[in-house]
Design an enzyme around this catalytic site. Structure first.
Site, PDB file in Angstrom:
ATOM      1  N   GLY A  17       0.776  -1.233   0.000  1.00  0.00           N
ATOM      2  CA  GLY A  17       0.000   0.000   0.000  1.00  0.00           C
ATOM      3  C   GLY A  17       0.805   1.279   0.000  1.00  0.00           C
ATOM      4  O   GLY A  17       0.289   2.342   0.340  1.00  0.00           O
ATOM      5  N   SER A  18       2.066   1.214  -0.429  1.00  0.00           N
ATOM      6  CA  SER A  18       2.860   2.446  -0.407  1.00  0.00           C
ATOM      7  C   SER A  18       2.338   3.464  -1.425  1.00  0.00           C
ATOM      8  O   SER A  18       2.371   4.675  -1.171  1.00  0.00           O
ATOM      9  CB  SER A  18       4.344   2.157  -0.633  1.00  0.00           C
ATOM     10  OG  SER A  18       4.572   1.638  -1.916  1.00  0.00           O
ATOM     11  N   ASN A  19       1.816   3.003  -2.538  1.00  0.00           N
ATOM     12  CA  ASN A  19       1.230   3.957  -3.496  1.00  0.00           C
ATOM     13  C   ASN A  19      -0.081   4.533  -2.968  1.00  0.00           C
ATOM     14  O   ASN A  19      -0.367   5.716  -3.182  1.00  0.00           O
ATOM     15  CB  ASN A  19       1.012   3.288  -4.856  1.00  0.00           C
ATOM     16  CG  ASN A  19       2.298   3.222  -5.660  1.00  0.00           C
ATOM     17  OD1 ASN A  19       2.756   4.231  -6.184  1.00  0.00           O
ATOM     18  ND2 ASN A  19       2.895   2.039  -5.727  1.00  0.00           N
ATOM     19  N   ARG A  98      -4.823  -8.699  -9.744  1.00  0.00           N
ATOM     20  CA  ARG A  98      -5.747  -9.496 -10.552  1.00  0.00           C
ATOM     21  C   ARG A  98      -6.207  -8.711 -11.772  1.00  0.00           C
ATOM     22  O   ARG A  98      -6.293  -7.479 -11.735  1.00  0.00           O
ATOM     23  CB  ARG A  98      -6.968  -9.914  -9.722  1.00  0.00           C
ATOM     24  CG  ARG A  98      -6.623 -10.969  -8.697  1.00  0.00           C
ATOM     25  CD  ARG A  98      -7.766 -11.150  -7.739  1.00  0.00           C
ATOM     26  NE  ARG A  98      -7.345 -11.971  -6.618  1.00  0.00           N
ATOM     27  CZ  ARG A  98      -7.466 -13.302  -6.572  1.00  0.00           C
ATOM     28  NH1 ARG A  98      -8.018 -13.956  -7.567  1.00  0.00           N
ATOM     29  NH2 ARG A  98      -7.035 -13.949  -5.514  1.00  0.00           N
ATOM     30  N   ILE A  99      -6.531  -9.463 -12.813  1.00  0.00           N
ATOM     31  CA  ILE A  99      -6.992  -8.863 -14.063  1.00  0.00           C
ATOM     32  C   ILE A  99      -8.475  -8.525 -13.934  1.00  0.00           C
ATOM     33  O   ILE A  99      -9.264  -9.335 -13.450  1.00  0.00           O
ATOM     34  CB  ILE A  99      -6.752  -9.852 -15.220  1.00  0.00           C
ATOM     35  CG1 ILE A  99      -5.251  -9.977 -15.467  1.00  0.00           C
ATOM     36  CG2 ILE A  99      -7.493  -9.429 -16.478  1.00  0.00           C
ATOM     37  CD1 ILE A  99      -4.865 -11.264 -16.151  1.00  0.00           C
ATOM     38  N   LEU A 100      -8.838  -7.320 -14.359  1.00  0.00           N
ATOM     39  CA  LEU A 100     -10.251  -6.924 -14.355  1.00  0.00           C
ATOM     40  C   LEU A 100     -10.836  -7.203 -15.727  1.00  0.00           C
ATOM     41  O   LEU A 100     -10.198  -6.936 -16.747  1.00  0.00           O
ATOM     42  CB  LEU A 100     -10.369  -5.436 -14.007  1.00  0.00           C
ATOM     43  CG  LEU A 100      -9.866  -5.081 -12.605  1.00  0.00           C
ATOM     44  CD1 LEU A 100      -9.802  -3.566 -12.424  1.00  0.00           C
ATOM     45  CD2 LEU A 100     -10.749  -5.720 -11.536  1.00  0.00           C
ATOM     46  N   HIS A 116       2.300   0.916 -13.284  1.00  0.00           N
ATOM     47  CA  HIS A 116       3.073  -0.278 -13.646  1.00  0.00           C
ATOM     48  C   HIS A 116       4.560   0.043 -13.500  1.00  0.00           C
ATOM     49  O   HIS A 116       5.009   1.109 -13.938  1.00  0.00           O
ATOM     50  CB  HIS A 116       2.747  -0.681 -15.087  1.00  0.00           C
ATOM     51  CG  HIS A 116       3.475  -1.917 -15.499  1.00  0.00           C
ATOM     52  ND1 HIS A 116       3.059  -3.182 -15.141  1.00  0.00           N
ATOM     53  CD2 HIS A 116       4.626  -2.077 -16.194  1.00  0.00           C
ATOM     54  CE1 HIS A 116       3.918  -4.061 -15.614  1.00  0.00           C
ATOM     55  NE2 HIS A 116       4.879  -3.424 -16.260  1.00  0.00           N
ATOM     56  N   ASP A 152      -1.882  -4.028 -19.304  1.00  0.00           N
ATOM     57  CA  ASP A 152      -0.780  -3.058 -19.286  1.00  0.00           C
ATOM     58  C   ASP A 152      -0.654  -2.319 -20.617  1.00  0.00           C
ATOM     59  O   ASP A 152       0.428  -1.824 -20.951  1.00  0.00           O
ATOM     60  CB  ASP A 152       0.558  -3.727 -18.911  1.00  0.00           C
ATOM     61  CG  ASP A 152       0.525  -4.333 -17.510  1.00  0.00           C
ATOM     62  OD1 ASP A 152      -0.167  -3.777 -16.643  1.00  0.00           O
ATOM     63  OD2 ASP A 152       1.183  -5.372 -17.296  1.00  0.00           O
TER      64      ASP A 152
END
Ligand code: GRF
Length: 217
Positions: A17-19, A98-100, A116, A152
């Protein structure tokens, strides 16, 4: 992506959670004209939930279902419902692993951002810093982009460059990239909240990348 009022942001993350902290602090400092309204995680023990709660931000885990890389249909529907209840304008992915898929992407079309840890389109996918080391590039960095069905691969909103140093390991390079992320993500979201970013096709305008390369460890 034109906004004149204070925006409501939701964050999805699976890790430390640093971002999320950098984004929340930038909102509190007034650098982003917006509020983090909820933080949701597929990992109940993820640090991101604790970091959010410490800051008085609503934070909750949800059950992702039986798959490893995507969400079950019911989980995706549940998250969409929670985000709507929270009246989130934008969804910021911050280490969400996870991919949405379609339904989610349609529910928040052009309103999901991701960070990314490489200069896309180089090194999409997992462990991008290790890919950079393996490839032997001298400069890598991080990218904030719109999330669409190409993993991405959505329109790029901002990038920051980071040097690869001779003695780098995966850990030292990743931590240098993360430092850059903590500057880049809030500044791109800040520009978005000011209504400065516009997108035509693949090309986003309005955010000027700062080519400051920090050669520190
Ligand atoms: C970041 O390096 C980001 O680029 C990647 O996952 C990591 C999340 O770190 N997608 P944190 O949870 O924000 O500390």
């Amino acid at each position: 992506l034109n906004n004149s009022r204070r925006l409501r942001f939701a964050i999805l993350g699976s890790g430390r959670g640093s971002n999320a902290v950098a984004l929340a602090d930038a909102c509190l400092a007034g650098e982003i004209a917006g509020t983090i309204v909820t933080v949701l995680s597929d990992v109940p023990a993820a640090g991101i939930l604790e970091r959010a709660r410490e800051r008085g931000i609503h934070a909750d885990a949800f059950d992702p279902g039986p798959f490893r890389t995507k969400l079950a249909d019911a989980s995706e529907a549940l998250v969409i419902r929670r985000l709507r209840e929270a009246r989130a304008d934008y969804v910021l992915l911050a280490g969400f692993m996870r991919i949405l898929r379609g339904e989610f992407l349609r529910a928040f079309s052009q309103r999901i951002l991701n960070i990314h840890p490489s200069l896309l389109p180089s090194f999409p996918g997992l462990n991008a810093w290790q890919q950079a080391l393996d490839h032997g590039v001298k400069i890598t960095g991080c990218t904030v982009h719109v999330v669409n069905e190409c993993i991405d691969g959505g329109p790029i909103l901002g990038q920051a460059a980071v040097p690869v140093l001779d003695g780098d390991t995966a850990a030292t390079l990743h931590s240098r990239i993360q430092k850059a992320e903590h500057g880049l993500y809030p500044s791109v979201v800040g520009a978005l909240a000011r209504g400065d970013i516009s997108i035509e096709g693949r090309r986003a305008r309005g955010f000027r990348a700062v080519p400051s390369i920090d050669f520190g460890p």
